[in-house]
Write a protein that holds these residues in place. Structure first.
Motif, PDB file in Angstrom:
ATOM      1  N   ASN A 191       0.808  -1.006  -0.137  1.00 17.33           N
ATOM      2  CA  ASN A 191      -0.354  -0.359  -0.003  1.00 17.33           C
ATOM      3  C   ASN A 191       0.497   0.996  -0.438  1.00 17.33           C
ATOM      4  OD1 ASN A 191       0.227  -0.985   3.327  1.00 17.33           O
ATOM      5  ND2 ASN A 191      -0.355   1.090   3.360  1.00 17.33           N
ATOM      6  N   LYS A 192       2.472   0.875   0.264  1.00 13.48           N
ATOM      7  CA  LYS A 192       3.075   2.386   0.032  1.00 13.48           C
ATOM      8  C   LYS A 192       4.777   1.812   0.182  1.00 13.48           C
ATOM      9  CE  LYS A 192       4.200   2.267   4.703  1.00 13.48           C
ATOM     10  NZ  LYS A 192       3.349   2.934   6.240  1.00 13.48           N
ATOM     11  N   GLY A 210      -6.847  -0.540  -0.224  1.00  8.47           N
ATOM     12  CA  GLY A 210      -8.172   0.203  -0.954  1.00  8.47           C
ATOM     13  C   GLY A 210      -7.987   1.091  -1.699  1.00  8.47           C
ATOM     14  N   GLN A 211      -7.650   1.629  -0.914  1.00 12.08           N
ATOM     15  CA  GLN A 211      -7.027   3.559  -1.881  1.00 12.08           C
ATOM     16  C   GLN A 211      -5.854   3.005  -2.691  1.00 12.08           C
ATOM     17  OE1 GLN A 211      -7.093   6.201   1.779  1.00 12.08           O
ATOM     18  NE2 GLN A 211      -9.584   5.990   2.148  1.00 12.08           N
ATOM     19  N   ALA A 212      -4.828   2.602  -2.287  1.00 14.50           N
ATOM     20  CA  ALA A 212      -3.597   2.225  -3.088  1.00 14.50           C
ATOM     21  C   ALA A 212      -3.970   1.477  -4.408  1.00 14.50           C
ATOM     22  CB  ALA A 212      -2.696   1.766  -1.924  1.00 14.50           C
ATOM     23  N   ASP A 268      -4.012  -2.985   6.043  1.00 18.91           N
ATOM     24  CA  ASP A 268      -4.993  -1.925   6.173  1.00 18.91           C
ATOM     25  C   ASP A 268      -6.330  -1.901   5.290  1.00 18.91           C
ATOM     26  OD1 ASP A 268      -6.433   0.876   6.019  1.00 18.91           O
ATOM     27  OD2 ASP A 268      -5.603   0.448   8.203  1.00 18.91           O
ATOM     28  N   ALA A 274      -6.667   1.727  -6.023  1.00 18.54           N
ATOM     29  CA  ALA A 274      -8.103   2.203  -6.419  1.00 18.54           C
ATOM     30  C   ALA A 274      -6.792   3.097  -7.138  1.00 18.54           C
ATOM     31  CB  ALA A 274      -9.344   2.695  -6.213  1.00 18.54           C
ATOM     32  N   ARG A 275      -5.973   3.909  -6.679  1.00 18.22           N
ATOM     33  CA  ARG A 275      -4.791   5.095  -7.502  1.00 18.22           C
ATOM     34  C   ARG A 275      -4.286   4.017  -8.395  1.00 18.22           C
ATOM     35  NH1 ARG A 275      -3.728   6.542  -1.939  1.00 18.22           N
ATOM     36  NH2 ARG A 275      -1.605   5.925  -2.212  1.00 18.22           N
ATOM     37  N   GLU A 297      -8.166   0.050   4.844  1.00 19.89           N
ATOM     38  CA  GLU A 297      -8.847   1.274   4.125  1.00 19.89           C
ATOM     39  C   GLU A 297      -7.845   1.482   3.146  1.00 19.89           C
ATOM     40  OE1 GLU A 297      -9.922   5.952   5.252  1.00 19.89           O
ATOM     41  OE2 GLU A 297     -10.052   4.394   6.719  1.00 19.89           O
ATOM     42  N   ARG A 298      -6.082   2.203   4.082  1.00 17.46           N
ATOM     43  CA  ARG A 298      -5.296   1.983   2.540  1.00 17.46           C
ATOM     44  C   ARG A 298      -5.407   1.358   2.044  1.00 17.46           C
ATOM     45  NH1 ARG A 298      -1.265   3.048   8.225  1.00 17.46           N
ATOM     46  NH2 ARG A 298      -2.275   5.393   9.152  1.00 17.46           N
ATOM     47  N   PHE A 357      -7.518  -5.374  -5.045  1.00 16.60           N
ATOM     48  CA  PHE A 357      -6.565  -4.925  -3.398  1.00 16.60           C
ATOM     49  C   PHE A 357      -7.024  -6.606  -2.689  1.00 16.60           C
ATOM     50  CE2 PHE A 357      -8.096  -4.959   1.658  1.00 16.60           C
ATOM     51  CZ  PHE A 357      -7.377  -4.137   1.938  1.00 16.60           C
TER      52      PHE A 357
END
Length: 228
Positions: A10-11, A39-41, A34, A43-44, A36-37, A49
């Motif tokens: 995720n990062k 899933g957001q990563a 995580d 999607a970007r 939320e993190r 995920f």
């Protein structure tokens, strides 16, 4: 279509590796603890995920079951999840570092092997470290010889050895460990060091895209085979 799973993505290097492989046309499953993190990563960058905590057997099993149900195989696995374990050393910290950096590889590997065996060209990449190389850390000409990170270094030596041993027991799967090069990530922020994460991720991507005739059972950096 190449099906790829990356842990701890995720990062940092994991996320950038996911981004670059997605751009190359891989179907990337971005694994992160995580929801939320992660899933957001995903999607970007247009990845998929899966919740994946390498220290939790149930989480690992569910993540690989998802890949199995949706794809039926796995072509590339990148063991990227890791922790630094800096500061004072004690038993609980040692257990946490080794559980993530070494035992986590075993958990994910054993769950992923049935899917990798269904691939026409299965490939496993372990993000290790030059700090896990005896040759590097005892060589006074290398800056790593002045770095003291006992738990991280020892766990990465274990990660590299696992790579070599899996290469022996699974000759039809390519297994390679790598030193991606110190990147500017959350892990290195306190030290104020590191190059752009895109450069280090390119080292991971190179090994993640090896063809069937590529090497196996090695530790590499961006210049090739790294003694250890």
């Amino acid at each position: 279509m190449t099906i790829t799973l990356i842990t701890g993505a995720n990062k940092g290097i994991g996320f950038e590796t996911a981004r670059q492989l997605t751009e190359l046309g891989h179907t990337v499953y971005l694994g992160a603890r995580d929801v939320e993190r992660g899933g957001q990563a995903a999607a970007r960058i247009g990845a998929r995920f899966v919740q994946l905590d390498v220290t939790d057997d149930e989480s690992v099993a569910k993540a690989l079951a998802t890949v199995d149900a949706e794809e039926g195989r796995l072509d590339v696995l990148v063991h990227n999840a890791g922790v630094l374990g800096e500061g004072p050393v004690d038993g609980p910290k040692a257990l946490r570092v080794f559980d993530t950096n070494a035992v986590g590889i075993v958990r994910v590997m054993e769950a992923a092997l049935p899917l990798l065996r269904r691939s026409a060209s299965p490939n496993v990449v372990t993000v290790s470290s030059s700090l896990g190389s005896f040759w590097v850390v005892t060589n006074p000409d290398r800056p790593e010889s002045q770095v003291s990170l006992a738990l991280y270094a020892a766990s990465k030596a274990a990660a590299t050895m696992l790579t070599v041993q899996y290469a022996k027991t699974e000759p039809n799967v390519r297994f390679n460990a790598l030193k991606p090069g110190t990147a500017a990530t959350d892990m290195t922020a306190a030290m104020g060091i590191g190059r752009p994460v895109e450069e280090s991720a390119r080292v991971v991507v190179r090994l993640a895209t090896l063809g069937p005739d590529g090497p196996t059972g090695t530790l590499q950096d961006e210049d090739g085979i790294l003694p250890w």
